[in-house]
Design a protein around this motif. Structure first.
Motif, PDB file in Angstrom:
ATOM      1  N   GLY A   7       0.855  -1.191   0.000  1.00 20.95           N
ATOM      2  CA  GLY A   7       0.000   0.000   0.000  1.00 20.95           C
ATOM      3  C   GLY A   7       0.882   1.228   0.000  1.00 20.95           C
ATOM      4  N   ALA A   8       0.315   2.332  -0.508  1.00 25.69           N
ATOM      5  CA  ALA A   8       1.086   3.585  -0.529  1.00 25.69           C
ATOM      6  C   ALA A   8       0.155   4.755  -0.245  1.00 25.69           C
ATOM      7  CB  ALA A   8       1.779   3.750  -1.882  1.00 25.69           C
ATOM      8  N   ASN A  10      -2.488   6.769   2.775  1.00 26.74           N
ATOM      9  CA  ASN A  10      -2.237   7.601   3.966  1.00 26.74           C
ATOM     10  C   ASN A  10      -1.425   6.867   5.036  1.00 26.74           C
ATOM     11  OD1 ASN A  10      -3.805   9.900   3.086  1.00 26.74           O
ATOM     12  ND2 ASN A  10      -5.610   8.616   3.393  1.00 26.74           N
ATOM     13  N   ALA A  12       0.137   3.769   4.855  1.00 25.23           N
ATOM     14  CA  ALA A  12       1.393   3.197   4.346  1.00 25.23           C
ATOM     15  C   ALA A  12       2.474   4.274   4.271  1.00 25.23           C
ATOM     16  CB  ALA A  12       1.162   2.566   2.982  1.00 25.23           C
ATOM     17  N   TYR A  30       4.806  -1.350  -1.959  1.00 26.18           N
ATOM     18  CA  TYR A  30       3.972  -1.711  -3.123  1.00 26.18           C
ATOM     19  C   TYR A  30       2.792  -0.760  -3.271  1.00 26.18           C
ATOM     20  CZ  TYR A  30      -0.145  -3.899  -5.275  1.00 26.18           C
ATOM     21  OH  TYR A  30      -1.270  -4.137  -6.020  1.00 26.18           O
ATOM     22  N   SER A  31       2.535  -0.378  -4.508  1.00 23.50           N
ATOM     23  CA  SER A  31       1.256   0.250  -4.858  1.00 23.50           C
ATOM     24  C   SER A  31       0.939  -0.211  -6.278  1.00 23.50           C
ATOM     25  CB  SER A  31       1.376   1.779  -4.809  1.00 23.50           C
ATOM     26  OG  SER A  31       0.318   2.361  -5.536  1.00 23.50           O
ATOM     27  N   ARG A  32      -0.357  -0.242  -6.614  1.00 18.97           N
ATOM     28  CA  ARG A  32      -0.692  -0.610  -7.995  1.00 18.97           C
ATOM     29  C   ARG A  32      -0.260   0.482  -8.970  1.00 18.97           C
ATOM     30  NH1 ARG A  32      -6.895  -1.283  -6.879  1.00 18.97           N
ATOM     31  NH2 ARG A  32      -6.287   0.640  -5.834  1.00 18.97           N
ATOM     32  N   ARG A  67      -6.905  -0.492   1.697  1.00 16.65           N
ATOM     33  CA  ARG A  67      -8.262  -0.221   2.184  1.00 16.65           C
ATOM     34  C   ARG A  67      -8.910  -1.525   2.652  1.00 16.65           C
ATOM     35  NH1 ARG A  67     -12.654  -0.596  -1.733  1.00 16.65           N
ATOM     36  NH2 ARG A  67     -11.746  -1.432  -3.631  1.00 16.65           N
ATOM     37  N   ASP A  68      -9.822  -1.403   3.610  1.00 15.49           N
ATOM     38  CA  ASP A  68     -10.357  -2.590   4.282  1.00 15.49           C
ATOM     39  C   ASP A  68     -10.828  -3.659   3.287  1.00 15.49           C
ATOM     40  OD1 ASP A  68      -9.844  -1.117   6.506  1.00 15.49           O
ATOM     41  OD2 ASP A  68     -11.916  -0.953   7.187  1.00 15.49           O
ATOM     42  N   THR A  97      -3.673  -3.116   8.958  1.00 15.32           N
ATOM     43  CA  THR A  97      -3.623  -1.907   9.804  1.00 15.32           C
ATOM     44  C   THR A  97      -5.018  -1.358  10.075  1.00 15.32           C
ATOM     45  OG1 THR A  97      -3.379  -0.472   7.856  1.00 15.32           O
ATOM     46  CG2 THR A  97      -1.341  -1.237   8.907  1.00 15.32           C
ATOM     47  N   PRO A 118      -2.475   1.686  14.044  1.00 21.26           N
ATOM     48  CA  PRO A 118      -2.124   2.964  14.661  1.00 21.26           C
ATOM     49  C   PRO A 118      -3.389   3.804  14.795  1.00 21.26           C
ATOM     50  CG  PRO A 118      -1.398   2.911  12.352  1.00 21.26           C
ATOM     51  CD  PRO A 118      -2.210   1.671  12.587  1.00 21.26           C
ATOM     52  N   GLN A 120      -4.858   6.754  14.914  1.00 17.51           N
ATOM     53  CA  GLN A 120      -4.698   8.176  14.606  1.00 17.51           C
ATOM     54  C   GLN A 120      -5.328   8.425  13.239  1.00 17.51           C
ATOM     55  OE1 GLN A 120      -4.779  11.222  15.146  1.00 17.51           O
ATOM     56  NE2 GLN A 120      -2.967  11.398  16.451  1.00 17.51           N
ATOM     57  N   PHE A 122      -4.709   9.783   9.571  1.00 14.02           N
ATOM     58  CA  PHE A 122      -3.551  10.025   8.699  1.00 14.02           C
ATOM     59  C   PHE A 122      -3.996  10.609   7.360  1.00 14.02           C
ATOM     60  CE2 PHE A 122      -2.416   6.456  11.426  1.00 14.02           C
ATOM     61  CZ  PHE A 122      -1.147   6.794  11.858  1.00 14.02           C
TER      62      PHE A 122
HETATM   63  N1  LIG Z   1      -6.374   6.926   7.200  1.00 10.35           N
HETATM   64  C1  LIG Z   1      -6.450   6.723   8.482  1.00 10.35           C
HETATM   65  O1  LIG Z   1      -6.578   7.699   9.227  1.00 10.35           O
HETATM   66  C2  LIG Z   1      -6.337   5.333   9.064  1.00 10.35           C
HETATM   67  C3  LIG Z   1      -5.985   5.223  10.415  1.00 10.35           C
HETATM   68  C4  LIG Z   1      -5.785   3.957  10.964  1.00 10.35           C
HETATM   69  C5  LIG Z   1      -5.971   2.826  10.173  1.00 10.35           C
HETATM   70  N2  LIG Z   1      -6.361   2.970   8.863  1.00 10.35           N
HETATM   71  C6  LIG Z   1      -6.501   1.731   8.076  1.00 10.35           C
HETATM   72  O2  LIG Z   1      -5.347   1.594   7.240  1.00 10.35           O
HETATM   73  C7  LIG Z   1      -5.704   0.993   5.980  1.00 10.35           C
HETATM   74  C8  LIG Z   1      -5.318   1.936   4.846  1.00 10.35           C
HETATM   75  O3  LIG Z   1      -6.023   3.145   4.990  1.00 10.35           O
HETATM   76  P1  LIG Z   1      -5.544   4.453   4.216  1.00 10.35           P
HETATM   77  O4  LIG Z   1      -6.242   5.614   4.826  1.00 10.35           O
HETATM   78  O5  LIG Z   1      -4.064   4.460   4.098  1.00 10.35           O
HETATM   79  O6  LIG Z   1      -6.187   4.199   2.793  1.00 10.35           O
HETATM   80  P2  LIG Z   1      -5.859   4.943   1.417  1.00 10.35           P
HETATM   81  O7  LIG Z   1      -5.087   6.185   1.666  1.00 10.35           O
HETATM   82  O8  LIG Z   1      -7.143   5.027   0.693  1.00 10.35           O
HETATM   83  O9  LIG Z   1      -4.886   3.913   0.686  1.00 10.35           O
HETATM   84  C9  LIG Z   1      -5.407   2.669   0.394  1.00 10.35           C
HETATM   85  C10 LIG Z   1      -4.332   1.802  -0.240  1.00 10.35           C
HETATM   86  O10 LIG Z   1      -5.005   0.585  -0.563  1.00 10.35           O
HETATM   87  C11 LIG Z   1      -4.584   0.189  -1.836  1.00 10.35           C
HETATM   88  N3  LIG Z   1      -5.602  -0.629  -2.496  1.00 10.35           N
HETATM   89  C12 LIG Z   1      -6.933  -0.373  -2.588  1.00 10.35           C
HETATM   90  N4  LIG Z   1      -7.536  -1.368  -3.274  1.00 10.35           N
HETATM   91  C13 LIG Z   1      -6.564  -2.256  -3.601  1.00 10.35           C
HETATM   92  C14 LIG Z   1      -6.544  -3.497  -4.303  1.00 10.35           C
HETATM   93  N5  LIG Z   1      -7.675  -4.037  -4.806  1.00 10.35           N
HETATM   94  N6  LIG Z   1      -5.363  -4.122  -4.459  1.00 10.35           N
HETATM   95  C15 LIG Z   1      -4.218  -3.609  -3.952  1.00 10.35           C
HETATM   96  N7  LIG Z   1      -4.164  -2.445  -3.274  1.00 10.35           N
HETATM   97  C16 LIG Z   1      -5.337  -1.783  -3.120  1.00 10.35           C
HETATM   98  C17 LIG Z   1      -4.388   1.478  -2.578  1.00 10.35           C
HETATM   99  O11 LIG Z   1      -3.554   1.125  -3.617  1.00 10.35           O
HETATM  100  P3  LIG Z   1      -3.063   2.081  -4.793  1.00 10.35           P
HETATM  101  O12 LIG Z   1      -1.933   2.863  -4.153  1.00 10.35           O
HETATM  102  O13 LIG Z   1      -2.618   1.094  -5.783  1.00 10.35           O
HETATM  103  O14 LIG Z   1      -4.242   2.917  -5.187  1.00 10.35           O
HETATM  104  C18 LIG Z   1      -3.754   2.367  -1.511  1.00 10.35           C
HETATM  105  O15 LIG Z   1      -2.361   2.232  -1.509  1.00 10.35           O
HETATM  106  C19 LIG Z   1      -7.202   0.699   6.074  1.00 10.35           C
HETATM  107  O16 LIG Z   1      -7.366  -0.610   6.523  1.00 10.35           O
HETATM  108  C20 LIG Z   1      -7.690   1.691   7.132  1.00 10.35           C
HETATM  109  O17 LIG Z   1      -8.843   1.213   7.800  1.00 10.35           O
HETATM  110  C21 LIG Z   1      -6.532   4.184   8.299  1.00 10.35           C
END
Ligand SMILES: NC(=O)c1ccc[n+]([C@@H]2O[C@H](COP(=O)([O-])OP(=O)(O)OC[C@H]3O[C@@H](n4cnc5c(N)ncnc54)[C@H](OP(=O)(O)O)[C@@H]3O)[C@@H](O)[C@H]2O)c1
Length: 265
Positions: A7-8, A10, A12, A30-32, A67-68, A97, A118, A120, A122
């Motif tokens: 993932g790349a 918020n 990651a 990794y990111s797509r 993403r979840d 995460t 974590p 928080q 992000f």
């Molecule tokens: N944001 C927060 O504040 C926060 C806090 C704590 C925990 N979390 C948890 O952390 C995780 C990530 O959240 P985030 O906020 O970082 O999400 P985000 O910014 O939307 O990033 C999501 C990542 O998931 C990847 N992804 C989505 N669909 C995919 C697929 N089919 N195959 C491979 N990769 C895929 C995306 O890849 P691409 O880069 O290729 O688009 C992106 O790198 C979630 O489980 C969330 O619940 C989030």
């Protein structure tokens, strides 16, 4: 320990940077999307991939910060890719995460699985300090819990072992205090913008609301017309909000909740 971050987005982005700054050995990200993967890889000076076929098979921990809804999909792809390596080497620990996702989602794919959550909010473009934020970890096997504690402790002293059930409850409350609160700010911002009034005027009030609960239980700090059961003011507000039917509904629900809180005291 060698770490791969999948993932790349918020989480990651910030987690990779924080682990890297803490001296942890991230071997790959990794990111797509090539641009995203490259941006993160270059930021911390590690190799990046855009296809899970090329995932490094030698890591000790794989952190799935996707993403979840993608956790299971990604886990299955990684399992298939690493299958033949597991015949020759110890199986790695794979964690997600997510606050809301049970760790058991990973169970069909990996012997060692868990969570590294974590607690928080992000956003990629907003710097974040890890040493004050809590990290909730859990795993099925005690040795994996130890490993996650060891890793998390390099980022923050606030590391908690939190079960699946507890983490989901925490996540519900996190949505309330962060996502919903921020949505209320967004509503206020929108209304004031339409009325040509500066949102900044509200910021000392917002700050004091947050500061107060550092020392006092939130319920004891509640003020406002609903707390005072000031029906005339509530009616005036509802009349004004007739032009914003959706915001009016939010106002009504929250007012009712505060009124009910007082009744149960
Ligand atoms: N944001 C927060 O504040 C926060 C806090 C704590 C925990 N979390 C948890 O952390 C995780 C990530 O959240 P985030 O906020 O970082 O999400 P985000 O910014 O939307 O990033 C999501 C990542 O998931 C990847 N992804 C989505 N669909 C995919 C697929 N089919 N195959 C491979 N990769 C895929 C995306 O890849 P691409 O880069 O290729 O688009 C992106 O790198 C979630 O489980 C969330 O619940 C989030």
């Amino acid at each position: 320990m060698k770490i791969v971050v999948v993932g790349a987005g918020n989480v990651a982005w910030h987690l990779s940077k924080a682990l890297h700054d803490a001296g942890q050995h991230i071997v790959q990200v990794y990111s797509r999307l090539d641009g995203r993967a490259a941006r993160l890889g270059n930021e911390i000076g590690v190799s990046y991939i855009t296809d899970l076929q090329h995932i490094n098979p030698d890591a000790d921990i794989y952190i799935l910060a996707v993403r979840d809804a993608a956790i299971e999909i990604v886990a299955e792809k990684i399992r298939k890719r690493l299958d033949r390596h597991f015949e020759h080497q110890a199986e790695p620990l794979v964690v997600h995460t997510s606050g809301a996702t049970p760790t058991t989602l990973l169970q069909p794919f990996f012997k060692h699985y868990g969570v590294f959550y974590p607690l928080q909010t992000f956003s990629i473009d907003r710097p974040i300090t890890f040493h004050t934020l809590p990290i909730c970890v859990d795993a099925a096997q005690a040795s994996d819990v130890d490993m996650l504690f060891e890793l998390a402790k390099t980022l923050t002293p606030k590391v908690y072992r939190i079960s699946n059930e507890q983490r989901q409850i925490l996540h519900v409350t996190a949505v309330m205090v962060n996502n919903f609160t921020n949505h209320l700010y967004t509503i206020a911002h929108d209304i004031l913008q339409q009325e040509n009034i500066d949102f900044n005027i509200l910021k000392p009030l917002i700050n004091e609301t947050v500061n107060k609960i550092q020392q006092h239980p939130p319920a004891t700090m509640q003020t406002g017309p609903a707390k005072r059961s000031d029906d005339t003011t509530i009616q005036r507000h509802l009349t004004y909000l007739e032009k914003y039917p959706d915001y009016r509904k939010v106002y009504e629900i929250l007012t009712e909740s505060i009124l009910n809180d007082d009744k149960t005291e």
